[in-house]
Design a protein around this motif. Structure first.
Motif, PDB file in Angstrom:
ATOM      1  N   LEU A  19      38.328  62.204  52.668  1.00  0.00           N
ATOM      2  CA  LEU A  19      39.366  61.802  51.712  1.00  0.00           C
ATOM      3  C   LEU A  19      39.150  60.372  51.241  1.00  0.00           C
ATOM      4  N   GLN A  20      38.732  59.512  52.154  1.00  0.00           N
ATOM      5  CA  GLN A  20      38.491  58.108  51.794  1.00  0.00           C
ATOM      6  C   GLN A  20      37.400  58.001  50.737  1.00  0.00           C
ATOM      7  N   GLU A  21      36.381  58.864  50.866  1.00  0.00           N
ATOM      8  CA  GLU A  21      35.319  58.869  49.852  1.00  0.00           C
ATOM      9  C   GLU A  21      35.852  59.205  48.467  1.00  0.00           C
ATOM     10  N   GLN A  22      36.953  59.957  48.428  1.00  0.00           N
ATOM     11  CA  GLN A  22      37.547  60.342  47.149  1.00  0.00           C
ATOM     12  C   GLN A  22      38.665  59.388  46.738  1.00  0.00           C
ATOM     13  N   GLY A  23      38.807  58.288  47.485  1.00  0.00           N
ATOM     14  CA  GLY A  23      39.814  57.293  47.110  1.00  0.00           C
ATOM     15  C   GLY A  23      41.207  57.577  47.647  1.00  0.00           C
ATOM     16  N   TYR A  24      41.311  58.465  48.653  1.00  0.00           N
ATOM     17  CA  TYR A  24      42.608  58.772  49.257  1.00  0.00           C
ATOM     18  C   TYR A  24      42.615  58.308  50.715  1.00  0.00           C
ATOM     19  N   HIS A  25      43.810  58.018  51.224  1.00  0.00           N
ATOM     20  CA  HIS A  25      43.935  57.700  52.638  1.00  0.00           C
ATOM     21  C   HIS A  25      44.958  58.593  53.304  1.00  0.00           C
ATOM     22  N   VAL A  26      44.766  58.738  54.616  1.00  0.00           N
ATOM     23  CA  VAL A  26      45.566  59.672  55.387  1.00  0.00           C
ATOM     24  C   VAL A  26      46.752  58.939  56.019  1.00  0.00           C
ATOM     25  N   LEU A  27      47.952  59.440  55.783  1.00  0.00           N
ATOM     26  CA  LEU A  27      49.155  58.923  56.430  1.00  0.00           C
ATOM     27  C   LEU A  27      49.528  59.921  57.528  1.00  0.00           C
ATOM     28  N   VAL A  28      49.533  59.441  58.783  1.00  0.00           N
ATOM     29  CA  VAL A  28      49.636  60.351  59.925  1.00  0.00           C
ATOM     30  C   VAL A  28      51.082  60.599  60.343  1.00  0.00           C
ATOM     31  N   PHE A  29      51.404  61.837  60.581  1.00  0.00           N
ATOM     32  CA  PHE A  29      52.704  62.226  61.105  1.00  0.00           C
ATOM     33  C   PHE A  29      52.483  63.107  62.320  1.00  0.00           C
ATOM     34  N   MET A  30      53.042  62.694  63.458  1.00  0.00           N
ATOM     35  CA  MET A  30      52.877  63.482  64.668  1.00  0.00           C
ATOM     36  C   MET A  30      54.014  64.487  64.764  1.00  0.00           C
ATOM     37  N   ALA A  31      53.664  65.713  65.107  1.00  0.00           N
ATOM     38  CA  ALA A  31      54.683  66.746  65.282  1.00  0.00           C
ATOM     39  C   ALA A  31      54.509  67.366  66.659  1.00  0.00           C
ATOM     40  N   SER A  32      55.558  67.931  67.173  1.00  0.00           N
ATOM     41  CA  SER A  32      55.437  68.665  68.426  1.00  0.00           C
ATOM     42  C   SER A  32      54.675  69.956  68.141  1.00  0.00           C
ATOM     43  N   PRO A  33      53.757  70.352  69.039  1.00  0.00           N
ATOM     44  CA  PRO A  33      52.908  71.513  68.737  1.00  0.00           C
ATOM     45  C   PRO A  33      53.702  72.798  68.576  1.00  0.00           C
ATOM     46  N   THR A  34      54.844  72.888  69.234  1.00  0.00           N
ATOM     47  CA  THR A  34      55.592  74.142  69.169  1.00  0.00           C
ATOM     48  C   THR A  34      56.899  73.977  68.393  1.00  0.00           C
ATOM     49  N   GLY A  35      57.194  72.747  67.966  1.00  0.00           N
ATOM     50  CA  GLY A  35      58.476  72.502  67.323  1.00  0.00           C
ATOM     51  C   GLY A  35      58.449  72.829  65.844  1.00  0.00           C
ATOM     52  N   ASN A  36      59.581  72.622  65.221  1.00  0.00           N
ATOM     53  CA  ASN A  36      59.723  72.854  63.799  1.00  0.00           C
ATOM     54  C   ASN A  36      59.285  71.598  63.044  1.00  0.00           C
ATOM     55  N   VAL A  37      58.441  71.746  62.026  1.00  0.00           N
ATOM     56  CA  VAL A  37      57.959  70.563  61.322  1.00  0.00           C
ATOM     57  C   VAL A  37      58.742  70.311  60.043  1.00  0.00           C
ATOM     58  N   ASP A  38      59.798  71.055  59.792  1.00  0.00           N
ATOM     59  CA  ASP A  38      60.524  70.902  58.526  1.00  0.00           C
ATOM     60  C   ASP A  38      61.052  69.483  58.328  1.00  0.00           C
ATOM     61  N   ASN A  39      61.624  68.888  59.394  1.00  0.00           N
ATOM     62  CA  ASN A  39      62.138  67.520  59.272  1.00  0.00           C
ATOM     63  C   ASN A  39      61.024  66.546  58.923  1.00  0.00           C
ATOM     64  N   VAL A  40      59.892  66.740  59.612  1.00  0.00           N
ATOM     65  CA  VAL A  40      58.754  65.861  59.370  1.00  0.00           C
ATOM     66  C   VAL A  40      58.331  65.959  57.908  1.00  0.00           C
ATOM     67  N   LEU A  41      58.339  67.158  57.369  1.00  0.00           N
ATOM     68  CA  LEU A  41      57.895  67.327  55.990  1.00  0.00           C
ATOM     69  C   LEU A  41      58.832  66.627  55.006  1.00  0.00           C
ATOM     70  N   GLU A  42      60.127  66.665  55.279  1.00  0.00           N
ATOM     71  CA  GLU A  42      61.067  65.931  54.417  1.00  0.00           C
ATOM     72  C   GLU A  42      60.709  64.450  54.412  1.00  0.00           C
ATOM     73  N   GLU A  43      60.418  63.942  55.615  1.00  0.00           N
ATOM     74  CA  GLU A  43      60.098  62.521  55.724  1.00  0.00           C
ATOM     75  C   GLU A  43      58.809  62.204  54.951  1.00  0.00           C
ATOM     76  N   ILE A  44      57.810  63.071  55.120  1.00  0.00           N
ATOM     77  CA  ILE A  44      56.536  62.860  54.430  1.00  0.00           C
ATOM     78  C   ILE A  44      56.734  62.767  52.934  1.00  0.00           C
ATOM     79  N   MET A  45      57.557  63.666  52.401  1.00  0.00           N
ATOM     80  CA  MET A  45      57.710  63.675  50.945  1.00  0.00           C
ATOM     81  C   MET A  45      58.365  62.384  50.467  1.00  0.00           C
ATOM     82  N   GLY A  46      59.151  61.759  51.345  1.00  0.00           N
ATOM     83  CA  GLY A  46      59.740  60.468  51.010  1.00  0.00           C
ATOM     84  C   GLY A  46      58.703  59.385  50.779  1.00  0.00           C
ATOM     85  N   TYR A  47      57.520  59.563  51.323  1.00  0.00           N
ATOM     86  CA  TYR A  47      56.439  58.589  51.128  1.00  0.00           C
ATOM     87  C   TYR A  47      55.644  58.869  49.854  1.00  0.00           C
TER      88      TYR A  47
END
Lengths: 341, 341
Positions: B88-116
């Motif tokens: 991604l860096q080669e294409q001019g993008y950078h990765v913003l990391v969000f940790m999620a629980s492996p078995t949990g629901n990621v819906d909340n995390v996704l709301e937060e991500i979209m805020g960025y």
């Protein structure tokens, strides 16, 4: 893309002020649970996406921390990255990743990072020029070095106590009665390499001893295999009977070369001691005696120092943390008689 | 913090237009080398920091990709993260990391991500609800699942061909003449677990065979140790003489239990086959026969699909990639007579 839903639209639908909407979506800000509920419901119905970037433009805070990492091959890194990400996320920050070459100049990368308006920067196992360090400081972007120390005014760094950790490894090998002690060095641009070699040499000097053989593995898989072969593929009386290896990534490779390429026994023929206590050190197939980097505490110090510098810059002073690093005795090195930890 | 230096100030000092300044600092935009030099010099002298966020507000592009990862303990992940970040860096993008629980629901995390205001989202080894998937799509934020498939309309996913990969592992163990074949399962919320078990069972069914013993390791270290002990700490005629383990992280743990806890030989007493071809599989201490996830190609597909969806959304169609996954024959499982790969 759907038309942008604004905070004002959410406020109108929820029947609250726009600043109430803003508080609901700002980490750490307070709002009554009734307000939170009304706002979240309205936001949900409208498909509102709180705009961190817009907030960053106004508040000067992006809630992003730039993390510069050199390479993830080292087994010590995934653990560090996971813990750093989790610790920052708990404080309402997220990590923006920038990959750098382990031996290259990171100045360009830092310019790019600052363009993302990050609130702070963590540099993990890479070094910077003093010039760029000053520029970051001048722009009010605090930088913390993780796992590297560097002699630049005003810079905060967090490492393990590499000199003392390595000294313990040396004392342990000396006490174990080894006659010929070798050292396999990491990349010599790294402060960890420099400090670990110094600590090991100190322990030997105190016992009136010197290093019998030294090879360079550069923290690199193939070069470490070659280094191990150069050191050990020689007549028995020319090869070390104990070796300190500058990190665990290289130490497990050295053990593999000893056992599978050269048919030697560890520790009966050669004792091996590493540095890091990366996860594979504890795997029974290696059972590596090593020096532990207390990653949890190092991450805590790093995040603490960085957030202090971001949130209360006037009180923040540069910190230099050399976390104590205990020797972890397992089975890859002869244990001196009567040794107690 | 120093007063903000604007692009206009840089343009004046460099004697160029403001749009020239903008082009110099926009990845992929063109500017003459003479202009680049003048602008960089002026920017340097003034301490100008090109403002990615301001650009994002105007262009609607943040040049950030949200990466949701569940956990990094799996040895397959560091490699994936490094390759994704680099690509991604080669294409001019950078990765913003969000940790999620492996078995949990990621819906909340996704709301937060979209805020960025990320331009796209990669979800590595986590699942999402179809509800949140639809919301991401409605807001024009493309999502790619990495190492998970999920039956949601419009969703792009990239996996290895888990069914066929696991089928090869099963055929190999059947051809090796094993009499009692065991399976150690991963977490049953993961499509990888489901598909690998299906492929393994298919191979056995084709040979008129069934699984002799099954335990669950959940992709988790301690639970895998327990599973291995339950399966193998039994009289010799009750224990499998071959086992397929749903990933390499668990397979190396199973090998350690067999050899160091139970004193069994691999492969003489028990053959072990894993899945991933994570780095430790190739280490001589394990020398694990396994099914290779072709990480390089999977990352290429993931980045390609995501950037297409970001940059030419009208042409982008959901892609479902199941990358072929070859069996890598090493030393941890009996090799059938006359077997050629």
């Amino acid at each position: 893309m759907a038309a942008r839903v604004t905070a004002q639209m959410v406020a109108e639908r929820a029947g609250v002020s726009q600043s109430a909407v803003s508080r609901v979506f700002t980490p750490g800000a307070s709002a009554s649970s009734r307000t939170v509920e009304k706002v979240r419901k309205a936001a949900e119905e409208l498909g509102y996406r709180p705009n961190v970037l817009a907030r960053a433009m106004v508040s000067g805070r992006s809630r992003m921390i730039g993390l510069v990492v050199a390479y993830l091959d080292n087994h010590f890194f995934p653990d560090v990255l996971e813990r750093l990400s989790n610790a920052l996320q708990e404080q309402g920050y997220h990590v923006l990743v920038f990959m750098a070459s382990p031996t290259g100049n990171v100045d360009n990368v830092l310019e790019e990072i600052m363009g993302y308006q990050v609130d702070g920067i963590i540099m993990a196992s890479v070094a910077m020029s003093s010039d760029i360090a000053l520029r970051c400081q001048a722009r009010g972007v605090p930088v913390v070095l993780f796992n590297r120390s560097q002699d630049i005014d005003g810079l905060t760094w967090v490492t393990s106590d590499n000199v003392n950790g390595a000294r313990q490894a040396g004392e342990f090998l000396v006490a174990g009665g080894h006659e010929r002690l070798g050292y396999i060095a990491g990349w010599d641009g790294a402060s960890t390499q420099r400090d670990r070699e110094a600590g090991f040499r100190n322990a030997l000097a105190d016992a009136g001893r010197r290093i019998f053989a030294r090879e360079v593995g550069d923290f690199h898989s193939e070069r470490t295999q070659d280094a191990a072969l150069r050191m050990f593929d020689v007549p028995a009386d020319k090869r070390p009977d104990g070796v300190f290896v500058a990190n665990d990534h290289m130490a497990t490779i050295v053990m593999d070369v000893l056992r599978f390429d050269l048919g030697l026994r560890v520790p009966e023929d050669v004792s091996v001691v590493g540095y890091d206590d990366a996860p594979p050190a504890a795997w029974p197939a290696y059972n590596l005696t090593t020096v532990r980097q207390r990653v949890n505490l190092m991450v805590e110090e790093t995040v603490g120092a960085l957030l202090e510098a971001i949130e209360t810059p006037k009180d923040a002073k540069p910190r230099h943390v050399a976390m104590d690093a205990p020797l972890i005795v397992r089975g890859s090195a002869r244990v001196p008689e009567g040794w107690t930890t």
